[in-house]
Design a protein around this motif. Structure first.
Motif, PDB file in Angstrom:
ATOM      1  N   ASN A  83      20.866  -1.188  -4.999  1.00  0.00           N
ATOM      2  CA  ASN A  83      21.753  -2.148  -4.336  1.00  0.00           C
ATOM      3  C   ASN A  83      22.697  -1.454  -3.368  1.00  0.00           C
ATOM      4  O   ASN A  83      22.932  -1.945  -2.257  1.00  0.00           O
ATOM      5  N   VAL A  84      23.219  -0.313  -3.779  1.00  0.00           N
ATOM      6  CA  VAL A  84      24.106   0.455  -2.896  1.00  0.00           C
ATOM      7  C   VAL A  84      23.351   0.908  -1.656  1.00  0.00           C
ATOM      8  O   VAL A  84      23.831   0.764  -0.525  1.00  0.00           O
ATOM      9  N   ARG A  85      22.166   1.427  -1.857  1.00  0.00           N
ATOM     10  CA  ARG A  85      21.400   1.930  -0.723  1.00  0.00           C
ATOM     11  C   ARG A  85      20.992   0.812   0.222  1.00  0.00           C
ATOM     12  O   ARG A  85      20.974   1.000   1.435  1.00  0.00           O
ATOM     13  N   LEU A  87      23.886   0.203   2.311  1.00  0.00           N
ATOM     14  CA  LEU A  87      24.055   1.285   3.293  1.00  0.00           C
ATOM     15  C   LEU A  87      22.974   1.245   4.377  1.00  0.00           C
ATOM     16  O   LEU A  87      22.967   2.082   5.264  1.00  0.00           O
ATOM     17  N   GLY A  88      22.055   0.286   4.273  1.00  0.00           N
ATOM     18  CA  GLY A  88      20.988   0.173   5.259  1.00  0.00           C
ATOM     19  C   GLY A  88      19.806   1.084   4.991  1.00  0.00           C
ATOM     20  O   GLY A  88      18.920   1.216   5.835  1.00  0.00           O
ATOM     21  N   TYR A  95      33.358   1.524  -7.701  1.00  0.00           N
ATOM     22  CA  TYR A  95      33.258   1.804  -6.266  1.00  0.00           C
ATOM     23  C   TYR A  95      32.451   0.720  -5.548  1.00  0.00           C
ATOM     24  O   TYR A  95      32.807   0.298  -4.454  1.00  0.00           O
ATOM     25  N   TYR A  96      31.372   0.268  -6.174  1.00  0.00           N
ATOM     26  CA  TYR A  96      30.572  -0.797  -5.569  1.00  0.00           C
ATOM     27  C   TYR A  96      31.423  -2.049  -5.365  1.00  0.00           C
ATOM     28  O   TYR A  96      31.408  -2.651  -4.292  1.00  0.00           O
ATOM     29  N   ASP A  97      32.163  -2.425  -6.393  1.00  0.00           N
ATOM     30  CA  ASP A  97      33.023  -3.611  -6.299  1.00  0.00           C
ATOM     31  C   ASP A  97      34.084  -3.465  -5.216  1.00  0.00           C
ATOM     32  O   ASP A  97      34.531  -4.460  -4.638  1.00  0.00           O
ATOM     33  N   LEU A  98      34.471  -2.234  -4.944  1.00  0.00           N
ATOM     34  CA  LEU A  98      35.474  -1.953  -3.903  1.00  0.00           C
ATOM     35  C   LEU A  98      34.830  -1.735  -2.536  1.00  0.00           C
ATOM     36  O   LEU A  98      35.520  -1.416  -1.573  1.00  0.00           O
ATOM     37  N   ALA A  99      33.521  -1.913  -2.448  1.00  0.00           N
ATOM     38  CA  ALA A  99      32.747  -1.702  -1.215  1.00  0.00           C
ATOM     39  C   ALA A  99      32.811  -0.253  -0.739  1.00  0.00           C
ATOM     40  O   ALA A  99      32.656   0.026   0.447  1.00  0.00           O
ATOM     41  N   ALA A 100      33.024   0.672  -1.663  1.00  0.00           N
ATOM     42  CA  ALA A 100      33.003   2.103  -1.361  1.00  0.00           C
ATOM     43  C   ALA A 100      31.590   2.595  -1.700  1.00  0.00           C
ATOM     44  O   ALA A 100      31.366   3.281  -2.705  1.00  0.00           O
TER      45      ALA A 100
END
Length: 132
Positions: free
Chosen positions: A56-58, A61-62, A24-29
């Motif tokens: 990294n995801v958070r 997401l800002g 999902y991260y690689d897909l920008a989801a």
């Protein structure tokens, strides 16, 4: 690989959520990745890399404060996790917490990571304005 099928087969297997989170991260989801990393952490709370990836995801997401918390947990679990120190330093910098950013860059240097000396000197001037 069909991670969703694997989740149906064994919904208590943290590695599946971790790997699907990576996809999902690689897909920008990023919201989906966050959900899967959170589930992986619930099942396997002692893996630094999962906290690092969720950080990294958070950050994407800002949610910089939450990212810092996750990087900190990754560092608690793996005190030599250089990427977590680096990303936490950048996150601190974004929040204008220059002393904390400076300390993380100093820790990176202590770990043997090459850090741009001009960057560290610039941060040092924020931390100790009278020093040159």
């Amino acid at each position: 690989a069909d991670f969703s099928s694997a989740v149906r087969i064994d919904p208590e297997y943290a590695e599946v959520y971790y790997n699907r989170g990576n996809l999902y991260y690689d897909l920008a989801a990023f919201s989906e990745a966050d959900t899967d990393y959170t589930r992986a952490i619930a099942l396997d709370p002692d893996r630094a890399e999962i906290f690092y990836n969720r950080g990294n995801v958070r950050a994407r997401l800002g949610e910089v404060g939450s990212a810092i918390s996750d990087y900190s947990r990754a560092i608690d679990l793996d005190p030599g996790h250089a990427r977590a120190y680096y990303n936490r330093a950048v996150s601190y910098f974004l929040l204008k917490e220059y002393r904390s950013a400076y300390e993380d860059f100093r820790k990176l240097i202590a770990l043997g990571v090459k850090v741009n000396p001009a960057l560290v000197d610039s941060l040092k001037r924020y931390v100790n304005p009278g020093e040159r």
